[in-house]
Design a protein around this motif. Structure first.
Motif, PDB file in Angstrom:
ATOM      1  N   ILE B 247       0.827  -1.211   0.000  1.00 57.65           N
ATOM      2  CA  ILE B 247       0.000   0.000   0.000  1.00 57.65           C
ATOM      3  C   ILE B 247       0.872   1.277   0.000  1.00 57.65           C
ATOM      4  O   ILE B 247       0.429   2.347  -0.437  1.00 57.65           O
ATOM      5  CB  ILE B 247      -0.982  -0.006   1.195  1.00 57.65           C
ATOM      6  CG1 ILE B 247      -2.057   1.076   0.975  1.00 57.65           C
ATOM      7  CG2 ILE B 247      -0.247   0.149   2.522  1.00 57.65           C
ATOM      8  CD1 ILE B 247      -3.209   1.008   1.924  1.00 57.65           C
ATOM      9  N   GLY B 248       2.119   1.136   0.470  1.00 59.99           N
ATOM     10  CA  GLY B 248       3.032   2.292   0.480  1.00 59.99           C
ATOM     11  C   GLY B 248       3.187   2.865  -0.919  1.00 59.99           C
ATOM     12  O   GLY B 248       3.033   4.078  -1.143  1.00 59.99           O
ATOM     13  N   TYR B 249       3.454   1.974  -1.879  1.00 58.64           N
ATOM     14  CA  TYR B 249       3.559   2.417  -3.267  1.00 58.64           C
ATOM     15  C   TYR B 249       2.217   2.961  -3.751  1.00 58.64           C
ATOM     16  O   TYR B 249       2.152   3.962  -4.465  1.00 58.64           O
ATOM     17  CB  TYR B 249       4.007   1.257  -4.173  1.00 58.64           C
ATOM     18  CG  TYR B 249       3.882   1.595  -5.647  1.00 58.64           C
ATOM     19  CD1 TYR B 249       4.887   2.281  -6.305  1.00 58.64           C
ATOM     20  CD2 TYR B 249       2.716   1.273  -6.364  1.00 58.64           C
ATOM     21  CE1 TYR B 249       4.761   2.626  -7.646  1.00 58.64           C
ATOM     22  CE2 TYR B 249       2.570   1.611  -7.700  1.00 58.64           C
ATOM     23  CZ  TYR B 249       3.602   2.290  -8.329  1.00 58.64           C
ATOM     24  OH  TYR B 249       3.457   2.644  -9.652  1.00 58.64           O
ATOM     25  N   GLY B 250       1.133   2.280  -3.333  1.00 56.33           N
ATOM     26  CA  GLY B 250      -0.216   2.690  -3.752  1.00 56.33           C
ATOM     27  C   GLY B 250      -0.502   4.132  -3.372  1.00 56.33           C
ATOM     28  O   GLY B 250      -0.994   4.919  -4.190  1.00 56.33           O
ATOM     29  N   VAL B 251      -0.165   4.487  -2.128  1.00 60.31           N
ATOM     30  CA  VAL B 251      -0.430   5.852  -1.640  1.00 60.31           C
ATOM     31  C   VAL B 251       0.403   6.872  -2.423  1.00 60.31           C
ATOM     32  O   VAL B 251      -0.102   7.905  -2.877  1.00 60.31           O
ATOM     33  CB  VAL B 251      -0.136   5.951  -0.115  1.00 60.31           C
ATOM     34  CG1 VAL B 251      -0.186   7.389   0.359  1.00 60.31           C
ATOM     35  CG2 VAL B 251      -1.123   5.090   0.660  1.00 60.31           C
ATOM     36  N   VAL B 252       1.697   6.548  -2.588  1.00 53.70           N
ATOM     37  CA  VAL B 252       2.601   7.478  -3.297  1.00 53.70           C
ATOM     38  C   VAL B 252       2.131   7.671  -4.739  1.00 53.70           C
ATOM     39  O   VAL B 252       2.031   8.807  -5.243  1.00 53.70           O
ATOM     40  CB  VAL B 252       4.065   6.956  -3.274  1.00 53.70           C
ATOM     41  CG1 VAL B 252       4.958   7.804  -4.172  1.00 53.70           C
ATOM     42  CG2 VAL B 252       4.605   6.941  -1.857  1.00 53.70           C
ATOM     43  N   SER B 253       1.814   6.565  -5.425  1.00 53.14           N
ATOM     44  CA  SER B 253       1.429   6.658  -6.841  1.00 53.14           C
ATOM     45  C   SER B 253       0.079   7.373  -6.997  1.00 53.14           C
ATOM     46  O   SER B 253      -0.129   8.100  -7.974  1.00 53.14           O
ATOM     47  CB  SER B 253       1.375   5.268  -7.482  1.00 53.14           C
ATOM     48  OG  SER B 253       0.437   4.460  -6.828  1.00 53.14           O
TER      49      SER B 253
END
Lengths: 52, 313
Positions: B247-253
Motif C-alpha cells: 500500500i506504500g507504493y499505492g499511496v505514493v502513486s
C-alpha cells in the motif's frame, strides 16, 4: 597541409585526437576486464580448474 | 571540371576536432540516466536474482544501447537539430562531430551492446534491446517523427521498454508486471512531450516537425494532454491494485497521479492568449518528477519486500 605533402595537425586537433585515443584505450581495457570477470561470474571459479 | 573529387585534397579540413566528450554527448547522457534508472527498477522488481557483477554489466549494456540509439538519432536528425534552439549545440549540427562519425559510432555501439547483453546475460534481453534501438532509430527517428503528430505516442514505446529489458535480463522472461512498468512510461510520454511542444511550438514549426500543437492546434493538444493524464494516473496505481506492491507504493502513486491530473487540468484551463505558458512549463517539470518518484517508489517497495522476505526466511 605542410610542404612535404603530409598533414600537419593543429594543436586543437592533436588535443582532440589524444582525448579520443585515451577514451578508446580505456574502453578497450574496460571491455577486457568486464569479459574476464563476467566469464568467472557466469561459469564460476570452476572454469579455471580444468585438466590439461 | 574533374568528375571525381579528390577527397585527399582537403586534408586539413578532414581532420576531426571532436573530443571524447563530444562523442559522449552523442549518447544523450540525460536520457541514458533515465534508461539506467528504469531498467534498474525492472531488474530489482523481477522475481529472480542475478550475480551483482552481471547486473552491472547488464545495466551498462542497456545504457550503451540506449546511447547508441541516441547517436543514430543525432546523425539522422542533424538537419532539424540545426534549426532548433534546444538542439543547435549538439555535436553534429555544431560541426564538432561529422555525420559519418556519429553514424559509425552509433552502429558500432549498437552491435557491441546487443552482443554483450546476449553473450553475457541472455538473448531475450538482447533481442528486446535490439528492438528498442531499431524502434527509436528507424521507426521513430526516420519514419514517425517527420510524418505524424502521433510520433512521440508510438515512438514512446522505445523509451518505455528499458524496465522490461531489465526484467528480462534477470528472469529470462517478460511478465504482465513488467508490462505495467512499460505502460507507465508509455502513457507518461505524450503529456510530457506535448507540454514541451506547447511552449516550444515555434522551434518545432521552424524545423517542420509535425508535433501535435503545430498540427492539431494548442486547444486540441491541451485536451489530449488532460486525457492522457486521466489514463496515466490509474495505470500508475495499477501495480498496487494488481497486488504487485504494498500500500506504500499505492499511496505514493495515487498522490503523484492526482498531482499529474491537477497540473494537466491547469494546462487544459490555460487561455489561448497565454504566451508565457507557465502551466505547460510546470507540467513539464512535474512530469519529470513524477516518473522519477514513481519508479523510485516501486524500487523502494521491491527492496523492502525482499528484505522482509529474507527476514521471514
Amino acid at each position: 597541409m605542410s610542404d612535404n605533402g603530409l598533414v600537419t595537425l593543429t594543436d586543437k586537433q592533436k588535443k582532440a585526437r589524444r582525448s579520443r585515443n585515451i577514451a578508446i584505450g580505456l574502453a578497450l581495457a574496460a571491455l577486457v576486464i568486464i569479459f574476464y570477470l563476467a566469464t568467472i561470474a557466469k561459469f564460476g571459479p570452476a572454469i579455471l580448474d580444468r585438466s590439461l | 571540371m574533374a568528375l571525381v573529387h579528390n577527397r585527399f585534397e582537403d586534408q586539413s579540413i578532414r581532420m576531426s576536432e571532436a573530443t571524447a566528450g563530444d562523442f559522449f554527448a552523442l549518447l544523450k547522457p540525460r536520457v541514458m540516466s533515465l534508461v539506467v534508472f528504469t531498467a534498474f527498477v525492472g531488474m530489482v522488481a523481477a522475481p529472480e536474482t542475478i550475480n551483482p557483477f552481471l547486473a552491472v554489466v547488464a545495466i551498462l549494456a542497456i545504457a550503451i544501447g540506449a546511447g547508441a540509439s541516441g547517436a543514430l538519432n543525432m546523425w539522422y536528425d542533424a538537419d532539424i537539430d540545426a534549426v532548433m534552439a534546444r538542439t543547435v549545440n549538439r555535436p553534429v549540427p555544431s560541426g564538432r562531430v561529422r555525420p559519418g562519425e556519429a553514424l559509425t559510432f552509433g552502429l558500432v555501439l549498437s552491435v557491441l551492446s546487443v552482443m554483450t547483453l546476449g553473450v553475457l546475460i541472455n538473448w531475450l534481453s538482447a533481442a528486446l534491446l535490439a528492438f528498442t534501438i531499431f524502434f527509436y532509430a528507424v521507426v521513430y527517428t526516420m519514419w514517425l517523427k517527420r510524418w505524424t503528430p502521433q510520433n512521440i505516442v508510438i515512438g514512446g514505446a522505445a523509451g518505455a521498454l528499458p524496465p522490461m529489458i531489465g526484467w528480462a535480463a534477470v528472469s529470462g522472461s517478460v511478465s504482465f508486471e513488467s508490462f505495467v512498468l512499460f505502460l507507465i512510461t508509455f502513457l507518461w510520454t505524450p503529456p510530457h512531450f506535448w507540454a514541451l511542444a506547447l511552449f516550444k511550438s515555434q522551434d518545432y514549426e521552424r524545423a517542420g516537425i509535425p508535433m501535435m500543437p503545430n498540427v492539431a492546434g494548442e486547444a486540441s493538444t491541451r485536451r489530449q494532454i488532460f486525457a492522457y493524464s486521466l489514463l496515466l494516473a490509474p495505470v500508475g496505481v495499477a501495480p498496487w491494485l494488481l497486488g504487485y506492491t504494498t500500500i506504500g507504493y499505492g499511496v505514493v502513486s495515487l498522490a503523484l497521479g492526482a498531482g499529474f491530473v491537477w497540473y494537466a487540468w491547469k494546462v487544459l484551463r490555460m487561455p489561448d492568449s497565454d504566451r508565457v505558458m507557465k502551466p505547460a512549463k510546470a507540467l513539464f517539470g512535474y512530469s519529470l518528477l513524477y516518473l522519477f518518484v514513481i519508479f523510485a517508489a516501486y524500487l523502494a517497495d521491491s527492496v523492502i519486500e525482499r528484505v522482509f522476505a529474507l527476514g521471514g526466511a
